[in-house]
Scaffold this motif. Structure first.
Motif, short mmCIF file in Angstrom:
data_model
loop_
_atom_site.label_atom_id
_atom_site.label_comp_id
_atom_site.label_asym_id
_atom_site.label_seq_id
_atom_site.Cartn_x
_atom_site.Cartn_y
_atom_site.Cartn_z
N GLY A 172 -4.03 3.23 -5.34
CA GLY A 172 -4.57 4.56 -5.07
C GLY A 172 -6.06 4.67 -5.28
O GLY A 172 -6.78 5.08 -4.37
N GLY A 173 -6.54 4.34 -6.45
CA GLY A 173 -7.97 4.44 -6.72
C GLY A 173 -8.44 3.33 -7.64
O GLY A 173 -7.64 2.64 -8.29
N SER A 174 -9.75 3.17 -7.71
CA SER A 174 -10.32 2.07 -8.47
C SER A 174 -10.06 2.18 -9.97
O SER A 174 -9.90 1.17 -10.66
CB SER A 174 -11.82 1.98 -8.21
OG SER A 174 -12.47 3.19 -8.56
N GLU B 195 0.81 -1.21 0.00
CA GLU B 195 0.00 0.00 0.00
C GLU B 195 0.85 1.27 0.00
O GLU B 195 0.34 2.36 -0.22
CB GLU B 195 -0.93 0.01 1.22
CG GLU B 195 -0.26 0.35 2.55
CD GLU B 195 0.64 -0.75 3.11
OE1 GLU B 195 1.34 -0.48 4.12
OE2 GLU B 195 0.66 -1.86 2.55
N GLN C 78 -6.88 0.67 -2.82
CA GLN C 78 -6.10 1.38 -1.82
C GLN C 78 -5.20 0.43 -1.03
O GLN C 78 -4.05 0.75 -0.73
CB GLN C 78 -7.03 2.15 -0.88
CG GLN C 78 -7.74 3.30 -1.57
CD GLN C 78 -8.82 3.93 -0.71
OE1 GLN C 78 -9.05 3.53 0.42
NE2 GLN C 78 -9.50 4.93 -1.27
N LYS C 79 -5.73 -0.75 -0.70
CA LYS C 79 -4.96 -1.72 0.09
C LYS C 79 -3.72 -2.22 -0.64
O LYS C 79 -2.72 -2.57 -0.02
CB LYS C 79 -5.85 -2.90 0.47
CG LYS C 79 -6.78 -2.66 1.64
CD LYS C 79 -7.59 -3.90 1.94
CE LYS C 79 -8.42 -3.72 3.21
NZ LYS C 79 -7.57 -3.67 4.42
N GLU D 57 -12.76 -0.07 -4.73
CA GLU D 57 -11.99 1.11 -4.31
C GLU D 57 -11.10 0.79 -3.12
O GLU D 57 -9.94 1.20 -3.07
CB GLU D 57 -12.95 2.25 -3.97
CG GLU D 57 -12.26 3.54 -3.54
CD GLU D 57 -11.55 4.25 -4.67
OE1 GLU D 57 -10.57 4.97 -4.39
OE2 GLU D 57 -11.97 4.08 -5.84
N GLN D 58 -11.63 0.03 -2.16
CA GLN D 58 -10.86 -0.34 -0.98
C GLN D 58 -9.73 -1.30 -1.34
O GLN D 58 -8.61 -1.19 -0.83
CB GLN D 58 -11.77 -0.97 0.08
CG GLN D 58 -11.05 -1.25 1.40
CD GLN D 58 -11.99 -1.81 2.46
OE1 GLN D 58 -13.20 -1.90 2.25
NE2 GLN D 58 -11.44 -2.20 3.59
#
Length: 199
Positions: A174-176, A110, A169-170, A165-166
């Motif tokens: 950064g973003g979907s 991450e 980030q994990k 999206e999560q």
């Protein structure tokens, strides 16, 4: 058994097998081909890729990653990748600093995994790190990090219900939108479509 379906073999035997089996459309541009009931691969190393593909298909990414770590090979190389690889991953005992960086990458996906940061973790200059990393893995650091992020994204899509999206980030995308772009490029399907196979 192939019944005129495409097949792959090692580049060294390609011409001979093409002559002997003209009815089979041989493909020398891939590592392995899976038809469901029969699989062919481009030699020993590609055979390991094919085996990991089977483990991943049947048991999931966690199992495949565990087997790959035991074999000290990359957890995933697509069947569609070219056969030639300059050098397999160096066993950890032969290049402990790089092996330690590979483990560190897996624990910090991450984060901001720049070449400079990874060289710092390895206690090397950037130039030395790039040379040692390429020699040990056959890949550049950025490509390696992207592949590990995609492997982890795939695992999370298989075993969790985290929103895309999560997941992005994990694993450090950064973003979907960035995850979707990279995921589709690597696996041919968007993350949501991939997840639908498991839920």
């Amino acid at each position: 058994m192939l019944q005129e379906r495409p097949a792959v073999t090692h580049w060294h035997a390609f011409d001979e097998l093409s002559r002997r089996n003209a009815s089979i459309p041989w493909d020398d541009s891939v590592l392995y081909l899976d038809h469901g009931d029969v699989m062919t691969s481009a030699g020993t190393a590609a055979g390991l890729d094919a085996c990991l593909h089977l483990v991943r298909s049947q048991l999931g990414s966690d199992a495949a990653a565990h087997v790959a770590r035991s074999l000290v090979i990359a957890p995933h190389r697509d069947g569609g990748q070219a056969q030639f690889v300059e050098r397999p991953i160096t066993p950890a005992a032969e290049n402990a600093p790089i092996a330690a960086v590979l483990d560190w990458i897996d624990e910090h996906l991450e984060g901001d995994l720049t070449v400079a940061r990874l060289a710092e973790v390895a206690h090397m200059s950037t130039r030395t790190f790039l040379r040692e990393f390429q020699a040990a893995t056959g890949s550049g650091p950025s490509a390696w990090v992207r592949r590990r992020r995609l492997d982890e994204a795939r695992r999370l899509l298989e075993v969790t219900d985290h929103p895309v999206e999560q997941v992005a980030q994990k694993v450090g995308f950064g973003g979907s939108a960035t995850l979707r772009q990279n995921f589709r490029a690597a696996f041919g399907v968007p993350p949501a479509a991939y997840r639908s196979r498991f839920f």
